[in-house]
Structures are given as structure tokens and as C-alpha cells.
Design a protein around this motif. Structure first.
Motif, mmCIF file in Angstrom:
data_model
loop_
_atom_site.group_PDB
_atom_site.id
_atom_site.type_symbol
_atom_site.label_atom_id
_atom_site.label_comp_id
_atom_site.label_asym_id
_atom_site.label_seq_id
_atom_site.Cartn_x
_atom_site.Cartn_y
_atom_site.Cartn_z
ATOM 1 N N LEU A 84 0.832 -1.205 0.000
ATOM 2 C CA LEU A 84 0.000 0.000 0.000
ATOM 3 C C LEU A 84 0.865 1.253 0.000
ATOM 4 O O LEU A 84 0.527 2.258 -0.636
ATOM 5 C CB LEU A 84 -0.931 -0.025 1.210
ATOM 6 N N LEU A 87 1.790 2.217 -3.459
ATOM 7 C CA LEU A 87 0.705 2.870 -4.204
ATOM 8 C C LEU A 87 0.523 4.306 -3.743
ATOM 9 O O LEU A 87 0.262 5.199 -4.556
ATOM 10 C CB LEU A 87 -0.592 2.075 -4.030
ATOM 11 N N ARG A 91 1.360 5.922 -7.058
ATOM 12 C CA ARG A 91 0.108 5.901 -7.809
ATOM 13 C C ARG A 91 -0.979 6.717 -7.100
ATOM 14 O O ARG A 91 -2.055 6.199 -6.770
ATOM 15 C CB ARG A 91 -0.368 4.463 -8.005
ATOM 16 N N LEU A 94 -4.768 6.658 -8.127
ATOM 17 C CA LEU A 94 -5.756 5.634 -7.771
ATOM 18 C C LEU A 94 -6.775 6.128 -6.754
ATOM 19 O O LEU A 94 -7.811 5.501 -6.552
ATOM 20 C CB LEU A 94 -5.048 4.384 -7.237
ATOM 21 N N LEU A 96 -6.677 6.283 -3.393
ATOM 22 C CA LEU A 96 -6.885 5.332 -2.304
ATOM 23 C C LEU A 96 -7.292 6.034 -1.017
ATOM 24 O O LEU A 96 -7.129 7.243 -0.858
ATOM 25 C CB LEU A 96 -5.604 4.530 -2.063
ATOM 26 N N LEU A 109 -6.464 -4.986 0.568
ATOM 27 C CA LEU A 109 -6.157 -4.626 -0.807
ATOM 28 C C LEU A 109 -6.955 -5.499 -1.767
ATOM 29 O O LEU A 109 -7.100 -6.708 -1.558
ATOM 30 C CB LEU A 109 -4.665 -4.802 -1.092
ATOM 31 N N SER A 110 -7.445 -4.882 -2.809
ATOM 32 C CA SER A 110 -8.141 -5.625 -3.859
ATOM 33 C C SER A 110 -7.110 -6.254 -4.787
ATOM 34 O O SER A 110 -5.923 -5.919 -4.749
ATOM 35 C CB SER A 110 -9.051 -4.688 -4.649
ATOM 36 N N GLU A 113 -5.405 -3.623 -6.738
ATOM 37 C CA GLU A 113 -4.377 -2.901 -5.991
ATOM 38 C C GLU A 113 -3.105 -3.736 -5.864
ATOM 39 O O GLU A 113 -1.989 -3.208 -5.983
ATOM 40 C CB GLU A 113 -4.921 -2.511 -4.621
ATOM 41 N N TRP A 114 -3.246 -5.044 -5.625
ATOM 42 C CA TRP A 114 -2.061 -5.894 -5.571
ATOM 43 C C TRP A 114 -1.336 -5.900 -6.916
ATOM 44 O O TRP A 114 -0.098 -5.821 -6.966
ATOM 45 C CB TRP A 114 -2.443 -7.328 -5.178
ATOM 46 N N SER A 116 -1.376 -3.549 -9.188
ATOM 47 C CA SER A 116 -0.764 -2.232 -9.377
ATOM 48 C C SER A 116 0.498 -2.101 -8.532
ATOM 49 O O SER A 116 1.516 -1.553 -8.985
ATOM 50 C CB SER A 116 -1.759 -1.130 -9.008
ATOM 51 N N ALA A 117 0.446 -2.607 -7.281
ATOM 52 C CA ALA A 117 1.623 -2.549 -6.402
ATOM 53 C C ALA A 117 2.765 -3.369 -6.983
ATOM 54 O O ALA A 117 3.935 -2.964 -6.925
ATOM 55 C CB ALA A 117 1.260 -3.045 -5.004
#
Length: 314
Positions: A84, A87, A91, A94, A96, A109-110, A113-114, A116-117
Motif C-alpha cells: 500500500l 501505491l 500511484r 488511484l 486510495l 487490498l483488492s 491494488e495488488w 498495481s503494487a
């Protein structure tokens, strides 16, 4: 079955990672040194600066705890906190939940999101952290091989009773498993070959009826020191200690009391995917049962409710 060994073996995961980061990043908490004895953490930094010159930043021991974010392991614990943080840093588009309001138990985390990370990690961190881990492991290997060969004398000293330094036998370093000693720079007389230890304050936070005084005296950790002259002979002159910078980390550990830490650990173990029972009475029953099965005095329902109100509110 040895209850003490089971407890020590079970001390791992998030709590150990956070403890290691806090220890390496806070040199003011390190034990007092003498003209003859150098704390192991300082020896690591001195040797690292000598081996890698300007490439040694001092953050290597801290960054060694950072996970590889590639999507192969998904956790709401430290791995999730680190993912996280990537991100939040790279990012912001996003949108968040802000740091101070995001809790990975109530808001895990969705998959997006994982993913993207993992992409951010590959682009911004993978190569840098791989090099950092390589430098740290090289230093740890040099210290362990030096201690095993007798070129570096090592000592243990009680954490609270600074009575005397006791030399650690060379043979105790003849094990690849001894590397965990560098997590906290502590030595376990209970299991001198493996090196896994539980910090003193964790032992003190346990209810009095969990272990007897005789059992505890077998397991209390001790600081690890090196012979200052041996390290100086390896690094030469003109090498300065470079403590690990931790203040700039993009994430932090929640400030929990010992009881709240125990509840937090129980929740992460019982509900790894973050799907908590909606009814408070069901949460109470499951958490209290877990504590009792672990041989620990359970918190009261009111204490559990206070934890949820403070740390897991939406």
C-alpha cells in the motif's frame, strides 16, 4: 512437548519484522558499548561501509525486511502495508483511502491494488532492493564466516543484567540458520544454534501464569557483541558508522499496547482475508477462544470492543 520452544518458534511474522526495523533504525536504543566490545548492529554498519564504500547507505539492514511484491504472496500484514505504501507514493491517481484512515483488516487490498503494487515494485524498487539485500547478505556472511573461523570473537551479555561478557563459541556460528540473530542482534541461550529469539519486553508482557520463572530464565535473550579490535582490523581506519535511517519510511507501525498487539495478532491469524464476523458477540467468542487455546489470559469483551473502535473503525 516443550511449550517454551513452541512459543519461541511461533514468534515470527509481522511482529518480528516491525521489531527488526525499529531496532535497526533506532541506534539510540542500542546497548552501551565498551572499548573492547562493539554491538553487532554497529559492526554490521562498519563492515558494510568498509566493503561497499559509498554504495553502503546504512538502510540495508532495514530494507532486508521489505517483502518482494510480485503477486505471489498476498497478505494483509506487513506485506500489505508495504504494498500500500508503494501505491501511496507512486500511484496517487488511484485515489486510495488516506494513510491515516486505511486499515487492511477492514479495507484489504483488492486484486487490482495488488497488481498495481506489483507493477510499481518492478518499475521502481525491485532492482534497488535486490542490490541492497545483496550488500546486506554479503556483510552478514562475512561476519558469520569470520566468527565461525575465529577471526571475529563474539560475546553475549544479559539484556538487563550487564554483569559480564561471555564469549560465544565459534561452533555456534557454524550454521546457516544463525543468520536470524541479525534480525534483532540478540542471542538465545535456549537455542544457540538457530538464533531465533523473543525480545525481553514480549516475555514481560505475558501473564504471570503462562511460564514459570525457571522456564523464562532459560529463554531470556542476550545482546550480541563483537570484539572491537577484530572489527577494526577488518575495516581499517577512516570508516564511520552509518546507522540505518528509518525516519523517512513511508509507513509506520501502529502504536499498540501489549494487549492490543496480542488482539491484533489474533485477528490477523484468525481472519487473514479480513472477513470479520459482523456481530460483536461473535468476535468476542472467537478471539477469547483463540487466546485460551494459546494458553494466554483472554481480554475482556470490553477490551476487544475498544480495540475495534480505535483501530478498525470505518
Amino acid at each position: 512437548m516443550d511449550r517454551l520452544k513452541d512459543f519461541i518458534d511461533g514468534f515470527c511474522g509481522d511482529d518480528l519484522v516491525w521489531r527488526s526495523i525499529e531496532m535497526w533504525g533506532n541506534p539510540s536504543s542500542w546497548p552501551i558499548e565498551t572499548d573492547d566490545h562493539l554491538f553487532l548492529a554497529r559492526a554490521v554498519n562498519l563492515l558494510g561501509a568498509a566493503m561497499f564504500k559509498e554504495h553502503w547507505s546504512g538502510s540495508e539492514p532495514v530494507e532486508a525486511s521489505f517483502p518482494v511484491v510480485d503477486g505471489s504472496f498476498v497478505s494483509n500484514g506487513f506485506e500489505g502495508v508495504y504494498a500500500l505504501s508503494l501505491l501511496w507514493r507512486f500511484r496517487p491517481d488511484l485515489g486510495l483511502i488516506p494513510k491515516q484512515h486505511r486499515n487492511l483488516i477492514t479495507h484489504p487490498l483488492s486484486q487490482m491494488e495488488w497488481d498495481s503494487a506489483a507493477a510499481v515494485y518492478r518499475e521502481h524498487e525491485a532492482d534497488r532492493l535486490s542490490a541492497s539485500r545483496g550488500r546486506y547478505q554479503a556483510v552478514v556472511s562475512a561476519l558469520m564466516s569470520g566468527a565461525a573461523a575465529g577471526r571475529i570473537r563474539t560475546y553475549r551479555r544479559a539484556v538487563e543484567r550487564a554483569e559480564k561478557y561471555i564469549e560465544i563459541p565459534q561452533s555456534n556460528w557454524l550454521s546457516e540458520d544463525a543468520s536470524p540473530r541479525f534480525n534483532l542482534c540478540l542471542y538465545s541461550p535456549f537455542d544457540p544454534y538457530f538464533g531465533a529469539v523473543v525480545p525481553m519486553d514480549t516475555w514481560k508482557s505475558l501473564p504471570a501464569n503462562v511460564f514459570s520463572q525457571a522456564e523464562l530464565s532459560r529463554a531470556w535473550p542476550e545482546y550480541i557483541f563483537t570484539a572491537r579490535a577484530d572489527i577494526q582490523a577488518m575495516v581499517g581506519d577512516g570508516v564511520n558508522d552509518s546507522p540505518s535511517p528509518v525516519a523517512g519510511l513511508p509507513f509506520h507501525r501502529p502504536n499498540l499496547t501489549p494487549t492490543q498487539k496480542a488482539i491484533d495478532a489474533a485477528i490477523k491469524q484468525l481472519f487473514p482475508q479480513g472477513h470479520l464476523p459482523p456481530r460483536p458477540m461473535d468476535r468476542h467468542r472467537i478471539i477469547i477462544k483463540h487466546f485460551r487455546a494459546s494458553g494466554l489470559a483472554p481480554p475482556s469483551p470490553k477490551t476487544i470492543d475498544r480495540y475495534f473502535a480505535r483501530f478498525l473503525s470505518n
